[in-house]
Every structure is written in structure tokens, then in C-alpha cells.
Design an enzyme around this catalytic site. Structure first.
Site, PDB file in Angstrom:
ATOM      1  N   LYS A   1       0.861  -1.262  -0.100  1.00 31.36           N
ATOM      2  CA  LYS A   1       0.028   0.037  -0.111  1.00 31.36           C
ATOM      3  C   LYS A   1       0.898   0.963   0.031  1.00 31.36           C
ATOM      4  CE  LYS A   1      -1.888   3.099   2.523  1.00 31.36           C
ATOM      5  NZ  LYS A   1      -1.897   4.147   1.857  1.00 31.36           N
TER       6      LYS A   1
ATOM      7  N   GLU B   1       8.993   1.614  11.011  1.00 34.74           N
ATOM      8  CA  GLU B   1      10.124   2.530  10.777  1.00 34.74           C
ATOM      9  C   GLU B   1       9.505   4.064  10.636  1.00 34.74           C
ATOM     10  OE1 GLU B   1      13.088   1.701  10.504  1.00 34.74           O
ATOM     11  OE2 GLU B   1      12.571  -0.536  10.267  1.00 34.74           O
TER      12      GLU B   1
ATOM     13  N   CYS C   1      13.442  11.317   6.139  1.00 39.71           N
ATOM     14  CA  CYS C   1      13.197  10.661   7.617  1.00 39.71           C
ATOM     15  C   CYS C   1      14.728  11.243   8.373  1.00 39.71           C
ATOM     16  CB  CYS C   1      12.926   9.418   7.612  1.00 39.71           C
ATOM     17  SG  CYS C   1      14.077   8.459   6.728  1.00 39.71           S
TER      18      CYS C   1
ATOM     19  N   GLU D   1       9.180  16.360  14.662  1.00 39.12           N
ATOM     20  CA  GLU D   1       9.838  16.380  13.285  1.00 39.12           C
ATOM     21  C   GLU D   1       8.957  17.195  12.454  1.00 39.12           C
ATOM     22  OE1 GLU D   1       8.435  12.694  11.024  1.00 39.12           O
ATOM     23  OE2 GLU D   1      10.532  12.437  10.521  1.00 39.12           O
TER      24      GLU D   1
HETATM   25  P1  NDP Z   1       1.991   8.641   7.578  1.00 35.66           P
HETATM   26  O1  NDP Z   1       2.240   7.927   8.679  1.00 35.66           O
HETATM   27  O2  NDP Z   1       0.931   9.647   7.351  1.00 35.66           O
HETATM   28  O3  NDP Z   1       1.531   7.537   6.383  1.00 35.66           O
HETATM   29  C1  NDP Z   1       2.448   6.520   5.872  1.00 35.66           C
HETATM   30  C2  NDP Z   1       1.549   5.258   5.381  1.00 35.66           C
HETATM   31  O4  NDP Z   1       0.588   4.915   6.333  1.00 35.66           O
HETATM   32  C3  NDP Z   1       0.876   6.112   4.038  1.00 35.66           C
HETATM   33  O5  NDP Z   1       0.657   4.960   3.283  1.00 35.66           O
HETATM   34  C4  NDP Z   1      -0.560   6.134   4.903  1.00 35.66           C
HETATM   35  O6  NDP Z   1      -1.446   6.438   3.763  1.00 35.66           O
HETATM   36  C5  NDP Z   1      -0.729   5.015   5.768  1.00 35.66           C
HETATM   37  N1  NDP Z   1      -1.714   5.320   6.707  1.00 35.66           N
HETATM   38  C6  NDP Z   1      -1.999   6.194   7.538  1.00 35.66           C
HETATM   39  N2  NDP Z   1      -3.159   5.965   8.153  1.00 35.66           N
HETATM   40  C7  NDP Z   1      -3.000   4.623   8.243  1.00 35.66           C
HETATM   41  C8  NDP Z   1      -3.791   3.799   9.219  1.00 35.66           C
HETATM   42  N3  NDP Z   1      -4.721   4.169  10.182  1.00 35.66           N
HETATM   43  N4  NDP Z   1      -3.655   2.587   8.986  1.00 35.66           N
HETATM   44  C9  NDP Z   1      -2.727   2.015   7.986  1.00 35.66           C
HETATM   45  N5  NDP Z   1      -1.962   3.001   7.156  1.00 35.66           N
HETATM   46  C10 NDP Z   1      -2.109   4.197   7.454  1.00 35.66           C
HETATM   47  O7  NDP Z   1       3.471   9.364   7.119  1.00 35.66           O
HETATM   48  P2  NDP Z   1       3.598  10.140   5.759  1.00 35.66           P
HETATM   49  O8  NDP Z   1       3.449   9.290   4.627  1.00 35.66           O
HETATM   50  O9  NDP Z   1       3.173  11.472   6.066  1.00 35.66           O
HETATM   51  O10 NDP Z   1       5.439  10.000   5.671  1.00 35.66           O
HETATM   52  C11 NDP Z   1       6.223  10.705   6.526  1.00 35.66           C
HETATM   53  C12 NDP Z   1       6.738  10.125   8.000  1.00 35.66           C
HETATM   54  O11 NDP Z   1       7.324   8.697   7.327  1.00 35.66           O
HETATM   55  C13 NDP Z   1       7.531  10.708   8.532  1.00 35.66           C
HETATM   56  O12 NDP Z   1       7.530  10.582   9.739  1.00 35.66           O
HETATM   57  C14 NDP Z   1       9.037  10.278   8.273  1.00 35.66           C
HETATM   58  O13 NDP Z   1      10.116  10.328   8.991  1.00 35.66           O
HETATM   59  C15 NDP Z   1       8.700   8.917   8.091  1.00 35.66           C
HETATM   60  N6  NDP Z   1       9.658   7.951   7.332  1.00 35.66           N
HETATM   61  C16 NDP Z   1      10.263   7.160   8.029  1.00 35.66           C
HETATM   62  C17 NDP Z   1      11.472   6.317   7.535  1.00 35.66           C
HETATM   63  C18 NDP Z   1      12.319   5.582   8.185  1.00 35.66           C
HETATM   64  O14 NDP Z   1      12.990   4.876   7.332  1.00 35.66           O
HETATM   65  N7  NDP Z   1      12.168   5.415   9.392  1.00 35.66           N
HETATM   66  C19 NDP Z   1      11.625   6.797   5.905  1.00 35.66           C
HETATM   67  C20 NDP Z   1      10.869   7.697   5.246  1.00 35.66           C
HETATM   68  C21 NDP Z   1       9.702   8.326   6.039  1.00 35.66           C
HETATM   69  P3  NDP Z   1      -1.986   7.693   3.319  1.00 35.66           P
HETATM   70  O15 NDP Z   1      -0.908   8.409   2.561  1.00 35.66           O
HETATM   71  O16 NDP Z   1      -2.803   7.279   2.361  1.00 35.66           O
HETATM   72  O17 NDP Z   1      -2.388   8.464   4.404  1.00 35.66           O
END
Ligand code: NDP
Length: 504
Positions: free
Chosen positions: A183, A258, A292, A394
Site C-alpha cells: 500500500k 520505521e 526521515c 519532526e
Molecule cells: P503517515 O504515517 O501519514 O503515512 C504513512 C503510510 O501509512 C501511508 O501509506 C499512509 O497512507 C498510511 N496510513 C495512514 N494512516 C493509516 C492507518 N490508520 N493504517 C494503516 N496505514 C495508514 O506518514 P507520511 O506518509 O506522512 O510519511 C512521513 C513520515 O514517514 C515521517 O514521519 C517520516 O519520518 C517517516 N519516514 C520514516 C522513514 C524511516 O526509514 N524510518 C523513511 C521515510 C519516512 P496515506 O498516505 O493514504 O495516508
């Protein structure tokens, strides 16, 4: 406007049990180019029932399909075929990634190269895996520890590195023999759709790799609140990670999350000047800070702080921001209006809290940028401290905060004074100080006199609230495996615990 990317990603965009299909309710989502703010593609948007269908397909492919028992060499060959197709389509995939995320084409090309490396790395790693023989000290017993696929995996990725992040999950899951549901973020699904088409072409069997896209808030329950999934690998924000972990706990489903980071970049007075300026700059402003591991907290030796910040401010003003497709652009816009709103709000809070704005803080003063794009200039706040939200949270954008230190102990304490623990950088020419710092910092990756690099062969993940589990490296494969101990008695004998009772 729907461009030719619609054609490239096909007419239907959900891939379930080896078939491309539209959403159950016919729903679609507009996909926006962040450099213009306008719609450039439309994709099918899954319903929760579609997500449940995808899980059922993956479950059937795992429980009754051939993939989990396919010899490792064949699985590895499939990964290599996928890598070859990625090479063939690299230019188009990079273009899609840039249109979807706003990052520059050069960055997208590096991303696709990294995706290719990840598939090749896991193909090779899996072939070197072998069972572990254990000497149990019992005559005639052969004891082996073997690894088997963990089962059905749900793989959820964020929008900042769409294809890269999902590939860190799909490559090890596939080679381990798992089946899966991918997803992508609702904001940036296009490269993943195109990639799944390549996997189909490479010969991934039906049901092994399924794709649903749509809002996480809508699909999350169907994907995670179920006994039919064996492992959830999630990359995203802390609050979503918490929700997923809580839901999975109900089913005792294994989870790897992550999450975010608030990453310190510590500069000692004896550090090489030029490389420090350039890497602090690139460490925070690359991809407009939507990384991130972005080095958003500069922690700098008081002895050089004023001069160092002046140099950064001067260089930050020279970073050419623009449409990622323009080869002159060095960084692109933010991914969405929501991100832009978030940056504006942090600027207001930081100013109220007493941080000193040295540059940026809003859109660049340029009239050649599309007014619909989500532009936010590289921003530096000086005189910051840990009481400020801008230092603790962040921000996930191009905002650098500056804190000062006088001793190494102080620098270490500041570097560890965060709820997160994803990545950190240290710059010094003193090896002893460097070693002391890299061992003392409680972060999953620590760079010494460098910043931002990673390799598929070394683990990636965080301490603290940056998550649990690891991606990449051998541990990144182990996440997708169950461990089984096989005790084989080659000379069974009747002599057992109760034998003496029979003899009495
Ligand atoms: P989100 O947590 O908003 O979303 C991440 C994913 O989870 C998306 O596909 C999102 O879908 C999905 N999602 C949202 N709500 C739910 C739920 N209730 N159940 C299941 N899936 C859900 O993060 P962002 O997309 O805004 O990404 C940014 C974040 O990711 C930052 O905090 C960043 O630091 C972190 N990140 C961490 C990395 C690491 O290696 N540790 C690497 C890259 C990013 P949708 O987009 O449709 O809401």
C-alpha cells in the site's frame, strides 16, 4: 488533465490475485503535481473490501501456492529479472517519481538506482543463506535451525521515497518466499503501480504481490485488524505507527515500524570547514527536508557557531529551487498543501518561542515559479533550544534549527536529547572524539564526517520512537522469516524417560 503517465500505469490500478481491476465502488483519486498544484493523473482508489480481497489472495497464494516453497535460486532469479526491468524503465520511473513527489529528476534517478541495488542485493544475500547446524551433544541427532517465510505481509509506505521505501520491503519479502499486499501513500502511488506492472512482466505469480492504494485512514483497519496477516511492515509517522502497533497487538501480529526522526548534526570546531558547510546544507535541504534522516538539528561548537551559521545562510540562499523536471533545479517543492501549511505553522510557533529566523520562512522571492506549486524556501532558525517545538518535533521540511555547545559531553547530551533516534552526524578531525561520539549517540545510523549515505547491505532503522525492527542488510531479510529448529534423531531408540518403570 491526465497525461501519458495514465497510459504508462495502465487503465486499472488495483492488482489483486494477478489481475488489474478498478475499485469495488468505482472510486478514483486525483494525483497532483506538487510543482504546479494541478492534477496530472487519476488512479483507482481501493475500498476496504478491495483490501480484504487482496489479503485473501495473498493468504491463498501463501497457504496453497507454490511461491513459499520455490527454490531460493528461482526466487533470486526473479528479483534479478525485476532489477533488469527497472534498469530498462529507469528514465520513465524517475520521471513519474518526480511528477508525483516534486523531487528533482536527478534525485529520482538515484532512487531508482538504489531500488535496483536493493533487488540485486537481496537476490545475492538469499543465495548465501544456509541452515545452521547445532551440536546438541546427543549421538545420532542432527539439529538444524532453518528459516522459512513468515507468511502474508502488509507493506505500507510513505510519500517521500515512494518506490525506494516499498522496495526495501518487497525485495526481502519476495526472496524470503512471502506473499504480500503493498500500500503506497495515497499522495504518491504512481511509481508503485508502474513497478508492480514490471513485477507482473518479470513473472511474479498471481496472488504473491497484490497492490491496493487509497487513504490509509480508510484502508488501515482492513489491512491490519485481521488474523489473516502474519507481518506488517510500516514506514511512516509516529502517530500512524502507534495506531498500527496497537491494532496488530490484538492479533499478536508481528510489526516493524520505521518512523520519524529528529536528527542531530554535530559540528566540532576542528571539523573540516568546507565539507561541513556543504553537508549540513545538503543534509537538511535535500528533497526540501522531506527525508526521515534529514539533519534538521545543527548542534555546533560555540567557538565557530556564528561564522558557521553565516556561511550556511549565504549558501542556503543560493540553492536553486524549482520544478523537479527542470535540470537547473537543485531542490523541488514540498509534496502537498498540507506540508506547506505545516511549515508555515512551525515558522509562526518558532518565532513566538523566540527562535531567530536567519533565512527563508516562506516561499522564495521568485516570480518564475508556478504559483500553484508548494514552494517553501530553505529556512534557518538560530538561537534554538530544546524547549521549542521546532527543535523537538519532526517538522519534515526544509527547516534547520541551530543549538550551540561548549564541550563534547554537552554535544552528546544534546544529540541524545530527543524522543527519536533514527540518524545522527558528527564532524570532527579528532578520531578519539569522533569514536566517543559515534558510540555514545543513541541513533540507528551515525555518520562520522559524512551525512546521509546508506547501503543496502547495512541495516537501517531507529532507536527510541524512531521505531523498531530493521530494514536492509541481513536483518532486513530476517524480518520476513520465521525461525524453525528441526531436531532429527537418525537413530531412534526405545530408551526414554519412563523406560525404567517398564523394566521394574
Ligand atoms: P503517515 O504515517 O501519514 O503515512 C504513512 C503510510 O501509512 C501511508 O501509506 C499512509 O497512507 C498510511 N496510513 C495512514 N494512516 C493509516 C492507518 N490508520 N493504517 C494503516 N496505514 C495508514 O506518514 P507520511 O506518509 O506522512 O510519511 C512521513 C513520515 O514517514 C515521517 O514521519 C517520516 O519520518 C517517516 N519516514 C520514516 C522513514 C524511516 O526509514 N524510518 C523513511 C521515510 C519516512 P496515506 O498516505 O493514504 O495516508
Amino acid at each position: 488533465m491526465v497525461g501519458d503517465h495514465h497510459l504508462y500505469v495502465g487503465d486499472h490500478h488495483l492488482y489483486i490475485d494477478g489481475r488489474w481491476r478498478a475499485a469495488g465502488d468505482g472510486g478514483t483519486r486525483d494525483i497532483i503535481n506538487p510543482a504546479t498544484g494541478s492534477v496530472f493523473a487519476v488512479v483507482d482508489e481501493a475500498t476496504p473490501a478491495d483490501a480484504t480481497d487482496a489479503i485473501a489472495a495473498a493468504r491463498a497464494a501463501f497457504d496453497a501456492g507454490e511461491w513459499p516453497a520455490t527454490p531460493i535460486a528461482e526466487r533470486a532469479d526473479l528479483l534479478r529479472r525485476i532489477a533488469d526491468l527497472l534498469v530498462r524503465d529507469k528514465a520513465e520511473l524517475a520521471r513519474i517519481e518526480t511528477l508525483d513527489t516534486g523531487k528533482t529528476l536527478a534525485e529520482s534517478e538515484i532512487d531508482i538506482d538504489d531500488v535496483i541495488s536493493v533487488f540485486r542485493y537481496y537476490a545475492s544475500l538469499a543465495e548465501t543463506e544456509s541452515d545452521r547446524l547445532v551440536d546438541v551433544g546427543v549421538a545420532g541427532v542432527i539439529s538444524r535451525v532453518v528459516h522459512e517465510p513468515i507468511g502474508v505481509c502488509v507493506l505500507i509506505a510513505p510519500w517521500n521515497y515512494p518506490l525506494l521505501q516499498i522496495s526495501w520491503k518487497i525485495a526481502p519479502a519476495l526472496v524470503a518466499g512471502c506473499t504480500m499486499i503493498a500500500k503506497p501513500s495515497e499522495v504518491t502511488p504512481l511509481s508503485t503501480i508502474a513497478f508492480v506492472r514490471l513485477c507482473e512482466e518479470a513473472g511474479v505469480p498471481p496472488g504473491v504481490l497484490n497492490l491496493v492504494q487509497g487513504a490509509g485512514s480508510r484502508l488501515g483497519t482492513a489491512l491490519t485488524d485481521t488474523d489473516d496477516v502474519d507481518f506488517i511492515s510500516f514506514t511512516g509517522g509516529l502517530s500512524t505507527g502507534r495506531i498500527i502497533s496497537e491494532t496488530a497487538a490484538k492479533h499478536v501480529t508481528k510489526v516493524a515500524v520505521e518512523l520519524g526522526g529528529k536528527n542531530p548534526h554535530i559540528v566540532f570546531a576542528d571539523a573540516d570547514w568546507d565539507s561541513s558547510v556543504e553537508q549540513v546544507l545538503a543534509g537538511v535541504f535535500l528533497h526540501s527536508g522531506q527525508v526521515c534522516s534529514s539533519g534538521t538539528r545543527l548542534i555546533v561548537d560555540s567557538a565557530i557557531a556564528d561564522r558557521f551559521v553565516d556561511a550556511l545562510v549565504e549558501r542556503a540562499g543560493q540553492i536553486r529551487m524549482g520544478d523537479g523536471l527542470d535540470p537547473a533545479s537543485k531542490t523541488g517543492p514540498l509534496v502537498s498543501q498540507a506540508q506547506l501549511d505545516k511549515m508555515n505553522s512551525y515558522v509562526a510557533t518558532a518565532t513566538e518561542e523566540g527562535a531567530v529566523l536567519r533565512c527563508g520562512g516562506g516561499p522564495p522571492e521568485r516570480d518564475d515559479l508556478d504559483p500553484g506549486g508548494y514552494w517553501f524556501a530553505p529556512t534557518i532558525f538560530d538561537r534554538c533550544d530544546r524547549s521549542m517545538a521546532i527543535v523537538r518535533d519532526e517538522t519534515f521540511g526544509p527547516i534547520l534549527t541551530v543549538e550551540r555547545f561548549d564541550t563534547a559531553a554537552e554535544a552528546l547530551a544534546l544529540g541524545n536529547d530527543t524522543d527519536y533516534g533514527l540518524a545522527a552526524g558528527v564532524r570532527t578531525s579528532d578520531d578519539a572524539v569522533g569514536e566517543h561520539m559515534v558510540r555514545g549517540l543513541r541513533h540507528g545510523t551515525v555518520w562520522l564526517n559524512d551525512f546521509g549515505y546508506y547501503t543496502p547491505a547495512a541495516e537501517w532503522g531507529g532507536f527510541g520512537k524512531s521505531g523498531n525492527g530493521r530494514e536492509l542488510g541481513p536483518t532486513g531479510l530476517a524480518e520476513y522469516q520465521e525461525t524453525k529448529h528441526i531436531w532429527h534423531n537418525t537413530a531412534p531408540s526405545a530408551s526414554q524417560w519412563f523406560t525404567h518403570e517398564k523394566d521394574d
